[in-house]
Design a protein around this motif. Structure first.
Motif, short mmCIF file in Angstrom:
data_model
loop_
_atom_site.label_atom_id
_atom_site.label_comp_id
_atom_site.label_asym_id
_atom_site.label_seq_id
_atom_site.Cartn_x
_atom_site.Cartn_y
_atom_site.Cartn_z
N GLU A 1 -1.84 7.33 -4.29
CA GLU A 1 -1.47 7.46 -2.89
C GLU A 1 0.05 7.40 -2.73
O GLU A 1 0.73 6.67 -3.44
N GLU A 2 0.58 8.19 -1.80
CA GLU A 2 2.00 8.19 -1.49
C GLU A 2 2.16 8.18 0.02
O GLU A 2 1.36 8.79 0.75
N LYS A 3 3.23 7.50 0.49
CA LYS A 3 3.56 7.53 1.91
C LYS A 3 5.06 7.63 2.06
O LYS A 3 5.81 7.08 1.26
N GLY B 1 -5.09 -3.68 -0.86
CA GLY B 1 -3.96 -3.04 -0.19
C GLY B 1 -2.66 -3.56 -0.76
O GLY B 1 -2.57 -4.73 -1.12
N LEU B 2 -1.67 -2.69 -0.87
CA LEU B 2 -0.33 -3.08 -1.29
C LEU B 2 0.61 -2.71 -0.15
O LEU B 2 0.51 -1.61 0.40
N PHE B 3 1.47 -3.65 0.20
CA PHE B 3 2.29 -3.51 1.40
C PHE B 3 3.76 -3.57 1.03
O PHE B 3 4.16 -4.36 0.17
N TRP B 4 4.56 -2.76 1.70
CA TRP B 4 6.02 -2.85 1.59
C TRP B 4 6.57 -3.26 2.95
O TRP B 4 6.16 -2.73 4.00
N LEU C 1 6.53 -1.61 6.61
CA LEU C 1 6.90 -0.24 6.27
C LEU C 1 5.67 0.60 5.93
O LEU C 1 5.40 1.61 6.57
N PHE C 2 4.95 0.20 4.87
CA PHE C 2 3.85 1.02 4.35
C PHE C 2 2.69 0.14 3.88
O PHE C 2 2.91 -0.98 3.44
N THR C 3 1.48 0.73 3.91
CA THR C 3 0.34 0.21 3.19
C THR C 3 -0.19 1.30 2.26
O THR C 3 -0.32 2.45 2.68
N LEU C 4 -0.48 0.92 1.01
CA LEU C 4 -1.09 1.82 0.04
C LEU C 4 -2.38 1.19 -0.43
O LEU C 4 -2.44 -0.02 -0.67
N TYR C 5 -3.43 2.01 -0.57
CA TYR C 5 -4.74 1.45 -0.89
C TYR C 5 -5.25 1.83 -2.26
O TYR C 5 -6.03 1.07 -2.86
#
Lengths: 110, 108
Positions: B55-57, B32-35, B47-51
């Motif tokens: 992927e976009e959020k 997971g990558l977190f902002w 703010l966000f998690t990307l796996y």
């Protein structure tokens, strides 16, 4: 508001004194983390609990540091014989997966 | 060794001037990558998690994207209240490894 809370928010102590910080996680979160952050840097991992079990400790966590999480609820971080290099923001986070941070405790060692 | 590098260190934008923040990472097995956003004297705000790559959020004026080597935080038409430090972190595996952040200033 049921976010992560930390107490105290600020602590000034003299070198050589012991200090203890408290963290109350979000109630349904079983994981709790401690991080340290210095100016201009990102948070650095210190230690991690799942329920009451301390599962990982960073090499940053010297023998002067100890953390507990009795009964898997709140956690305490104690620093013994503080040094000026311990001055930092101490952050607590809790998670089911994404980590939610508290407001931090700013420690100043004079 | 797991590592996160953010650029630029600081960014000054005029209100309405869109831009992107970069987060490059090396990690053995991305979980997971977190902002996060951090205001001065406060704890990081999730703010966000990307796996996975591709992927976009999105959230208001922010959009996070992920490739196999980096993530971008795009800020569209920023406002002064978007001024903060933006932190990127990777899950590795039971802790977060953070970059040093990008200090964003948006002036009117």
């Amino acid at each position: 508001d049921t976010g992560v809370s930390q107490d105290p928010r600020h602590k000034i102590t003299k070198r050589g004194q012991n200090v203890t910080f408290r963290c109350d996680p979000i109630s349904e979160h079983n994981r709790l983390y401690w991080y340290r952050q210095t100016l201009g840097q990102g948070p650095e991992f210190l230690t991690y609990f799942q329920n009451e079990a301390q599962l990982e400790k960073s090499r940053l966590l010297s023998d002067r540091f100890s953390a507990e999480r009795p009964k898997g609820s709140f956690s305490t971080l104690e620093i013994q014989r503080t040094e000026q290099g311990d001055s930092a923001m101490y952050l607590c986070a809790s998670s089911p997966y994404e980590q939610y941070f508290g407001p931090g405790t700013r420690l100043t060692v004079t | 060794e797991d590592q996160v590098t953010q650029s630029p260190e600081a960014l000054r934008l005029q209100e309405g001037e869109s831009s992107s923040l970069n987060c490059s990472y090396t990690v053995s097995g991305l979980r997971g990558l977190f902002w996060y956003r951090q205001d001065p004297g406060k704890g990081p705000e999730f703010l966000f998690t990307l796996y996975s790559a591709g992927e976009e959020k999105e959230k208001e004026r922010l959009k996070a994207t992920l490739t196999k080597k980096e993530s971008f935080l795009h800020i569209t038409a920023p406002k002064p209240e978007d001024s903060a430090t933006y932190l990127c972190a990777v899950q590795a595996p039971d802790k977060l490894i953070f970059g040093t952040g990008t200090r964003l200033q948006v002036f009117p």
